[in-house]
Design a protein around this motif. Structure first.
Motif, PDB file in Angstrom:
ATOM      1  N   UNK A  57       0.632  -0.691  -0.177  1.00 51.93           N
ATOM      2  CA  UNK A  57       0.078   0.401  -0.182  1.00 51.93           C
ATOM      3  C   UNK A  57       0.738   1.496  -0.214  1.00 51.93           C
ATOM      4  N   UNK A  58       0.377   2.376  -0.192  1.00 45.40           N
ATOM      5  CA  UNK A  58       1.213   3.155  -0.870  1.00 45.40           C
ATOM      6  C   UNK A  58       0.254   4.663  -1.045  1.00 45.40           C
ATOM      7  N   UNK A  59       0.338   5.405  -0.353  1.00 41.36           N
ATOM      8  CA  UNK A  59      -0.470   6.742  -0.886  1.00 41.36           C
ATOM      9  C   UNK A  59      -0.124   7.676  -1.286  1.00 41.36           C
ATOM     10  N   UNK A  60      -1.839   8.907  -1.483  1.00 46.20           N
ATOM     11  CA  UNK A  60      -1.494   9.604  -2.319  1.00 46.20           C
ATOM     12  C   UNK A  60      -1.348  11.387  -2.160  1.00 46.20           C
ATOM     13  N   UNK A  61      -0.959  12.327  -2.553  1.00 38.63           N
ATOM     14  CA  UNK A  61      -0.924  13.479  -1.822  1.00 38.63           C
ATOM     15  C   UNK A  61      -2.369  13.886  -2.785  1.00 38.63           C
ATOM     16  N   UNK A  62      -3.241  12.923  -3.004  1.00 36.98           N
ATOM     17  CA  UNK A  62      -4.896  13.724  -3.827  1.00 36.98           C
ATOM     18  C   UNK A  62      -5.455  12.928  -2.882  1.00 36.98           C
ATOM     19  N   UNK A  63      -6.962  13.504  -2.855  1.00 43.56           N
ATOM     20  CA  UNK A  63      -7.745  12.626  -2.141  1.00 43.56           C
ATOM     21  C   UNK A  63      -9.124  13.936  -1.918  1.00 43.56           C
ATOM     22  N   UNK A  64     -10.180  13.102  -1.106  1.00 39.64           N
ATOM     23  CA  UNK A  64     -11.609  13.577  -0.511  1.00 39.64           C
ATOM     24  C   UNK A  64     -10.806  14.543   0.890  1.00 39.64           C
ATOM     25  N   UNK A  65     -11.501  15.053   0.735  1.00 38.95           N
ATOM     26  CA  UNK A  65     -11.718  16.031   2.049  1.00 38.95           C
ATOM     27  C   UNK A  65     -12.544  15.996   2.821  1.00 38.95           C
ATOM     28  N   UNK A  66     -12.487  15.486   3.996  1.00 39.13           N
ATOM     29  CA  UNK A  66     -13.933  15.231   5.709  1.00 39.13           C
ATOM     30  C   UNK A  66     -13.976  17.062   6.484  1.00 39.13           C
ATOM     31  N   UNK A  67     -14.913  17.936   6.107  1.00 41.01           N
ATOM     32  CA  UNK A  67     -14.903  19.210   7.405  1.00 41.01           C
ATOM     33  C   UNK A  67     -15.747  18.711   8.591  1.00 41.01           C
ATOM     34  N   UNK A  68     -15.266  18.266   9.588  1.00 45.00           N
ATOM     35  CA  UNK A  68     -15.811  18.311  10.475  1.00 45.00           C
ATOM     36  C   UNK A  68     -16.517  18.592  11.635  1.00 45.00           C
ATOM     37  N   UNK A 114     -19.130  17.033   6.236  1.00 37.71           N
ATOM     38  CA  UNK A 114     -19.264  17.483   5.214  1.00 37.71           C
ATOM     39  C   UNK A 114     -18.540  16.755   4.283  1.00 37.71           C
ATOM     40  N   UNK A 115     -18.344  16.122   3.112  1.00 42.99           N
ATOM     41  CA  UNK A 115     -17.666  15.247   2.228  1.00 42.99           C
ATOM     42  C   UNK A 115     -17.300  16.139   1.180  1.00 42.99           C
ATOM     43  N   UNK A 116     -16.368  16.568   0.556  1.00 43.29           N
ATOM     44  CA  UNK A 116     -15.633  17.175  -0.694  1.00 43.29           C
ATOM     45  C   UNK A 116     -15.060  15.865  -1.486  1.00 43.29           C
ATOM     46  N   UNK A 117     -16.108  15.012  -2.179  1.00 44.02           N
ATOM     47  CA  UNK A 117     -15.486  13.970  -3.469  1.00 44.02           C
ATOM     48  C   UNK A 117     -14.729  14.820  -4.028  1.00 44.02           C
ATOM     49  N   UNK A 165     -13.024   2.717  -7.359  1.00 41.56           N
ATOM     50  CA  UNK A 165     -11.933   3.471  -8.839  1.00 41.56           C
ATOM     51  C   UNK A 165     -10.644   2.031  -7.746  1.00 41.56           C
ATOM     52  N   UNK A 166     -11.273   1.179  -6.715  1.00 38.74           N
ATOM     53  CA  UNK A 166      -9.788   0.641  -6.798  1.00 38.74           C
ATOM     54  C   UNK A 166      -8.660   1.865  -5.530  1.00 38.74           C
ATOM     55  N   UNK A 167      -9.107   2.871  -4.956  1.00 36.21           N
ATOM     56  CA  UNK A 167      -8.218   3.523  -4.456  1.00 36.21           C
ATOM     57  C   UNK A 167      -8.551   3.492  -3.215  1.00 36.21           C
ATOM     58  N   UNK A 168      -9.601   3.089  -2.827  1.00 42.03           N
ATOM     59  CA  UNK A 168      -9.407   2.980  -1.077  1.00 42.03           C
ATOM     60  C   UNK A 168     -10.008   4.586  -0.720  1.00 42.03           C
ATOM     61  N   UNK A 169     -10.905   5.097  -1.657  1.00 41.67           N
ATOM     62  CA  UNK A 169     -11.846   6.325  -1.016  1.00 41.67           C
ATOM     63  C   UNK A 169     -12.869   6.019   0.402  1.00 41.67           C
TER      64      UNK A 169
END
Length: 285
Positions: free
Chosen positions: A36-47, A91-94, A100-104
């Motif tokens: 597994x490796x992470x990317x500097x790209x993804x969703x954002x959660x506002x809590x 609130x989810x910024x998707x 997609x296999x990216x683990x979102x």
């Protein structure tokens, strides 16, 4: 220091840079070995913390009941584990494609667990949060623990690793891959000989592969099309069971050049590989 009442946190994507299927268990699950490796790209959660015990998530995801959303399930699991009487507006910024296999979804759940642990002042150990995550999905613990990892079992037995951190171009070819169909396919390779983590790392990325790739290409011609196009330009591979595929590049300049040539029918983005999750960086864990 005043207690935090709001947080905005990343939920990064992951890539499977290697995925071997080494067996099938009696319960139907497959035994895996993966990196597994992470990317500097993804969703954002506002809590935002609530004084009551309501969990409210916006916006709803198409075709998914609110109670089935991993973010809501993670929040409720944490409430139960910590005997919490607080709640949250989330609130989810998707940005990541669903399925997609990216683990979102798994990454969203992990961000909810760690973020709400902070907002509700629970201070649970990562081991406790990872156990909660595993009950939600096999990929959640790697996002909870926050480090690139060698995974075994169904992907939940994790050993931190240091991988190279190239640039990637990730392509979604516009189809939804049904994971059960892939793992149920008769032609799927299920008997790759197990290897040690040291051997996998010593061999390097040039020898890494995804055992699901031939089956997914056969079942989904659009995935084969995207892989063939990428593979003519850079080393390319499927992540997870797809549908996303990725090319490995040496620089952002190369990645942007490849994006500029991308057929308009595909959604694509460039990202850097990371060994430490941006979520952990944001929380200072």
């Amino acid at each position: 220091m005043p207690q935090e009442t709001t947080l905005s946190l990343p939920a990064p994507a992951k890539l499977n840079r290697l995925l071997h299927i080494v067996g099938r268990r009696a319960d139907g699950y497959h035994e895996l070995q993966t990196l597994f490796q992470f990317l500097d790209h993804g969703d954002t959660l506002h809590l935002r913390r609530r004084s009551d015990d309501e969990i409210r998530l916006t916006p709803p995801l198409p075709g998914l009941a609110m109670d089935d959303n991993l973010i809501v399930r993670a929040a409720r699991a944490l409430q139960a584990a910590g005997s919490v009487r607080l709640g949250a507006d989330i609130h989810l910024d998707k940005r990541l494609p669903i399925g997609g296999g990216l683990g979102g979804g798994s990454s969203n759940a992990a961000t909810a667990l760690l973020g709400l642990d902070r907002l509700w002042s629970l201070d649970l150990e990562l081991d406790e949060l990872a156990d909660l995550g595993l009950a939600l999905g096999a990929d959640v613990p790697v996002f909870v623990r926050g480090h690139a990892a060698w995974g075994e079992g169904i992907g939940e037995r994790l050993t931190p690793v240091e991988l190279d951190t190239p640039w990637f171009v990730v392509v979604h070819p516009g189809v939804t891959v049904a994971t059960p169909a892939v793992f149920g396919a008769s032609q799927l390779t299920r008997d790759t000989p197990p290897i040690t983590m040291a051997r996998a790392l010593q061999g390097g990325a040039s020898g890494w592969r995804n055992d699901c790739e031939p089956t997914v290409k056969a079942l989904y011609p659009a995935v084969a099309d995207a892989l063939n196009w990428l593979g003519e330009r850079a080393p390319a591979m499927l992540t997870g069971t797809g549908a996303c595929v990725f090319a490995t590049l040496t620089s952002d300049v190369e990645a942007q050049r490849l994006l500029a040539d991308m057929p308009e029918r595909w959604m694509a983005f460039a990202a850097r590989g990371l060994n430490r999750s941006p979520l952990h960086a944001a929380l200072g864990r």
